[in-house]
Design a protein around this motif. Sequence first.
Motif, PDB file in Angstrom:
ATOM      1  N   ILE A  63       9.767   1.811   2.663  1.00  0.00           N
ATOM      2  CA  ILE A  63       8.915   2.201   3.789  1.00  0.00           C
ATOM      3  C   ILE A  63       9.784   2.887   4.829  1.00  0.00           C
ATOM      4  CG2 ILE A  63       7.530   1.310   5.712  1.00  0.00           C
ATOM      5  CD1 ILE A  63       6.621  -0.921   3.832  1.00  0.00           C
ATOM      6  N   LYS A  64       9.349   4.033   5.318  1.00  0.00           N
ATOM      7  CA  LYS A  64      10.078   4.743   6.361  1.00  0.00           C
ATOM      8  C   LYS A  64       9.725   4.144   7.727  1.00  0.00           C
ATOM      9  CE  LYS A  64      10.364   9.164   3.905  1.00  0.00           C
ATOM     10  NZ  LYS A  64      11.823   9.070   3.679  1.00  0.00           N
ATOM     11  N   ILE A  65      10.736   3.884   8.508  1.00  0.00           N
ATOM     12  CA  ILE A  65      10.508   3.307   9.835  1.00  0.00           C
ATOM     13  C   ILE A  65       9.708   4.271  10.701  1.00  0.00           C
ATOM     14  CG2 ILE A  65      11.674   2.546  11.956  1.00  0.00           C
ATOM     15  CD1 ILE A  65      13.851   1.356  10.188  1.00  0.00           C
ATOM     16  N   THR A  66       9.890   5.563  10.506  1.00  0.00           N
ATOM     17  CA  THR A  66       9.113   6.542  11.280  1.00  0.00           C
ATOM     18  C   THR A  66       7.619   6.409  10.978  1.00  0.00           C
ATOM     19  OG1 THR A  66       9.573   8.168   9.534  1.00  0.00           O
ATOM     20  CG2 THR A  66      10.974   8.218  11.510  1.00  0.00           C
ATOM     21  N   ASP A  67       7.272   6.076   9.730  1.00  0.00           N
ATOM     22  CA  ASP A  67       5.864   5.867   9.384  1.00  0.00           C
ATOM     23  C   ASP A  67       5.320   4.614  10.066  1.00  0.00           C
ATOM     24  OD1 ASP A  67       5.946   8.111   7.812  1.00  0.00           O
ATOM     25  OD2 ASP A  67       6.207   7.032   5.926  1.00  0.00           O
ATOM     26  N   LEU A  68       6.151   3.579  10.144  1.00  0.00           N
ATOM     27  CA  LEU A  68       5.749   2.351  10.842  1.00  0.00           C
ATOM     28  C   LEU A  68       5.536   2.639  12.326  1.00  0.00           C
ATOM     29  CD1 LEU A  68       5.312  -0.736  10.822  1.00  0.00           C
ATOM     30  CD2 LEU A  68       7.773  -1.000  11.138  1.00  0.00           C
ATOM     31  N   LEU A  69       6.437   3.444  12.907  1.00  0.00           N
ATOM     32  CA  LEU A  69       6.321   3.794  14.324  1.00  0.00           C
ATOM     33  C   LEU A  69       5.073   4.616  14.608  1.00  0.00           C
ATOM     34  CD1 LEU A  69      10.005   4.742  15.198  1.00  0.00           C
ATOM     35  CD2 LEU A  69       8.770   2.718  15.945  1.00  0.00           C
ATOM     36  N   SER A  70       4.698   5.460  13.644  1.00  0.00           N
ATOM     37  CA  SER A  70       3.537   6.322  13.861  1.00  0.00           C
ATOM     38  C   SER A  70       2.219   5.586  13.664  1.00  0.00           C
ATOM     39  CB  SER A  70       3.598   7.533  12.915  1.00  0.00           C
ATOM     40  OG  SER A  70       3.464   7.121  11.562  1.00  0.00           O
ATOM     41  N   GLY A  71       2.276   4.319  13.238  1.00  0.00           N
ATOM     42  CA  GLY A  71       1.062   3.509  13.107  1.00  0.00           C
ATOM     43  C   GLY A  71       0.378   3.627  11.760  1.00  0.00           C
ATOM     44  N   GLY A  86       0.772  -1.229   0.000  1.00  0.00           N
ATOM     45  CA  GLY A  86       0.000   0.000   0.000  1.00  0.00           C
ATOM     46  C   GLY A  86       0.806   1.283   0.000  1.00  0.00           C
ATOM     47  N   ASP A  87       2.116   1.222   0.211  1.00  0.00           N
ATOM     48  CA  ASP A  87       2.902   2.439   0.296  1.00  0.00           C
ATOM     49  C   ASP A  87       3.048   3.097  -1.067  1.00  0.00           C
ATOM     50  OD1 ASP A  87       5.947   3.683   0.347  1.00  0.00           O
ATOM     51  OD2 ASP A  87       4.843   3.951   2.209  1.00  0.00           O
ATOM     52  N   ALA A  88       3.107   4.420  -1.066  1.00  0.00           N
ATOM     53  CA  ALA A  88       3.158   5.152  -2.325  1.00  0.00           C
ATOM     54  C   ALA A  88       4.537   5.108  -2.966  1.00  0.00           C
ATOM     55  CB  ALA A  88       2.767   6.610  -2.085  1.00  0.00           C
ATOM     56  N   SER A  89       5.554   4.807  -2.175  1.00  0.00           N
ATOM     57  CA  SER A  89       6.922   4.833  -2.698  1.00  0.00           C
ATOM     58  C   SER A  89       7.260   3.509  -3.361  1.00  0.00           C
ATOM     59  CB  SER A  89       7.903   5.124  -1.558  1.00  0.00           C
ATOM     60  OG  SER A  89       9.227   5.150  -2.025  1.00  0.00           O
ATOM     61  N   GLN A  90       6.683   3.277  -4.541  1.00  0.00           N
ATOM     62  CA  GLN A  90       6.890   2.026  -5.257  1.00  0.00           C
ATOM     63  C   GLN A  90       7.600   2.285  -6.572  1.00  0.00           C
ATOM     64  OE1 GLN A  90       3.794  -0.743  -5.925  1.00  0.00           O
ATOM     65  NE2 GLN A  90       2.952  -0.621  -3.881  1.00  0.00           N
ATOM     66  N   ALA A  91       8.386   1.306  -6.990  1.00  0.00           N
ATOM     67  CA  ALA A  91       9.049   1.375  -8.291  1.00  0.00           C
ATOM     68  C   ALA A  91       8.830   0.063  -9.008  1.00  0.00           C
ATOM     69  CB  ALA A  91      10.542   1.648  -8.116  1.00  0.00           C
ATOM     70  N   ASN A 131       2.723  -0.727   7.137  1.00  0.00           N
ATOM     71  CA  ASN A 131       2.739  -2.059   7.752  1.00  0.00           C
ATOM     72  C   ASN A 131       1.983  -3.025   6.850  1.00  0.00           C
ATOM     73  OD1 ASN A 131       3.215  -4.043   9.699  1.00  0.00           O
ATOM     74  ND2 ASN A 131       1.322  -3.585  10.788  1.00  0.00           N
ATOM     75  N   PRO A 132       2.527  -3.287   5.642  1.00  0.00           N
ATOM     76  CA  PRO A 132       1.781  -4.068   4.654  1.00  0.00           C
ATOM     77  C   PRO A 132       1.769  -5.554   4.975  1.00  0.00           C
ATOM     78  CG  PRO A 132       3.968  -3.604   3.830  1.00  0.00           C
ATOM     79  CD  PRO A 132       3.846  -2.862   5.129  1.00  0.00           C
ATOM     80  N   ARG A 133       0.848  -6.241   4.313  1.00  0.00           N
ATOM     81  CA  ARG A 133       0.818  -7.703   4.367  1.00  0.00           C
ATOM     82  C   ARG A 133       1.992  -8.225   3.545  1.00  0.00           C
ATOM     83  NH1 ARG A 133      -4.214 -11.504   2.351  1.00  0.00           N
ATOM     84  NH2 ARG A 133      -3.258 -13.528   2.797  1.00  0.00           N
ATOM     85  N   ILE A 134       2.691  -9.209   4.086  1.00  0.00           N
ATOM     86  CA  ILE A 134       3.843  -9.806   3.422  1.00  0.00           C
ATOM     87  C   ILE A 134       3.407 -11.084   2.724  1.00  0.00           C
ATOM     88  CG2 ILE A 134       6.159 -10.732   3.743  1.00  0.00           C
ATOM     89  CD1 ILE A 134       5.868  -7.692   4.189  1.00  0.00           C
ATOM     90  N   LEU A 135       3.871 -11.263   1.485  1.00  0.00           N
ATOM     91  CA  LEU A 135       3.476 -12.409   0.672  1.00  0.00           C
ATOM     92  C   LEU A 135       4.661 -13.330   0.412  1.00  0.00           C
ATOM     93  CD1 LEU A 135       1.279 -10.542  -1.990  1.00  0.00           C
ATOM     94  CD2 LEU A 135       0.571 -11.486   0.216  1.00  0.00           C
ATOM     95  N   SER A 136       4.368 -14.571   0.068  1.00  0.00           N
ATOM     96  CA  SER A 136       5.423 -15.540  -0.241  1.00  0.00           C
ATOM     97  C   SER A 136       6.318 -14.999  -1.352  1.00  0.00           C
ATOM     98  CB  SER A 136       4.803 -16.866  -0.692  1.00  0.00           C
ATOM     99  OG  SER A 136       4.051 -17.442   0.344  1.00  0.00           O
ATOM    100  N   GLY A 137       7.620 -15.135  -1.157  1.00  0.00           N
ATOM    101  CA  GLY A 137       8.576 -14.677  -2.160  1.00  0.00           C
ATOM    102  C   GLY A 137       9.104 -13.280  -1.914  1.00  0.00           C
ATOM    103  N   ASP A 138       8.483 -12.522  -1.001  1.00  0.00           N
ATOM    104  CA  ASP A 138       8.963 -11.167  -0.710  1.00  0.00           C
ATOM    105  C   ASP A 138      10.374 -11.223  -0.126  1.00  0.00           C
ATOM    106  OD1 ASP A 138       6.606 -10.112  -1.585  1.00  0.00           O
ATOM    107  OD2 ASP A 138       5.864  -9.494   0.385  1.00  0.00           O
ATOM    108  N   ILE A 139      11.177 -10.233  -0.483  1.00  0.00           N
ATOM    109  CA  ILE A 139      12.515 -10.073   0.097  1.00  0.00           C
ATOM    110  C   ILE A 139      12.524  -8.748   0.838  1.00  0.00           C
ATOM    111  CG2 ILE A 139      14.984  -9.878  -0.358  1.00  0.00           C
ATOM    112  CD1 ILE A 139      14.558 -11.538  -2.885  1.00  0.00           C
ATOM    113  N   ILE A 140      12.626  -8.815   2.166  1.00  0.00           N
ATOM    114  CA  ILE A 140      12.555  -7.624   3.013  1.00  0.00           C
ATOM    115  C   ILE A 140      13.960  -7.310   3.513  1.00  0.00           C
ATOM    116  CG2 ILE A 140      11.472  -6.598   5.039  1.00  0.00           C
ATOM    117  CD1 ILE A 140       9.424  -8.966   4.865  1.00  0.00           C
TER     118      ILE A 140
END
Length: 336
Positions: free
Chosen positions: A197-205, A181-186, A210-219
Amino acid sequence: MKETRLSYLANIFLSIIFLVAVIYSQPPISAPANLPALSQNTAELVHFGDLIDVDVVGSFEYDWRGSLNPEGFLDGLDRIEEQIYGLCKSEDELAAVISKQYSVALRDPKVIVKIVDRSNRAVVFLDGAVKFPQRFQIKRPVLLNELLVMSGGITDKTSGEIKIFRPRNLNCESQQGESIGDASQAGQSNGSNVTLIKITDLLSGMQEANPRILSGDIITVVEALPIYLIGGVAVPKQISSRSELTLSRAIASAGGVSKNGLEDKITIFRRDGKERLVIETSLKKIKANQAEDPVLRAQDIIEVGEKGRERRKFPPSVEAPAAGDNFTKLPLRIID
């Protein structure tokens, strides 16, 4: 100087505690409310790596067991006229297509398709600035924050960003409308995409952070580029670059100037594009407010002079960071 160092370390410690508290305060198991409604449980669909069994009732000659080829077609099912695309199809959908093609040679064939092994599906990789890099085999909806907690949390080496690389076709959710869902996609030409994803955005809720993670994702929790402190400091070390990190704070984080160190002979070696800059300054003058406390940049090398040693004219060589472990060597954790 000691109070400055303690204050700096206390701020880092409190930030890490706050991150863990925020992560635990968010629901880790249930998927976000705004996830697209999927037409069926996608875990029941055919994925790469699945072992598929085709049973034609009353016939052994036409039975088949195998998997998908790299293009997503049933690999080695030869008694048909056209290849059958199986990726992200249900067992019933495949049975209907196979039955239709077998009907050329068989009268009213009854075909039963079963996925007999799902253990070789793509896993999620999580590495970078986390305490325990891992692989995850996902069997239920899971969010980013839950995987971060399972990996021991984010370390102080982070640059402040998390990168999620989502390869094409390694999961069926993305083919049914699931996206980060984040806008910063390429997007990439092969259909994969990368999201920052900015960690500050994750901290702010923020739900988008805080997207759903799918099989095959590399984080990858991106690590900050290093700054090197050498020479007459108490603990020569490599530290992570931070926004607005000044020279005096960096030296304090290395235990301050050593007994043999010279506060008035400090050199910053800096690469600025193709140029190499040598900046000479004095910690004594900085403390006395007679000189500016310079803000450091990533990959700066700070050398504090030492008694009996001449000031270096050229930047020293520093050890490159050790290459990370191969992804396949990371421990595997099953989430069900």
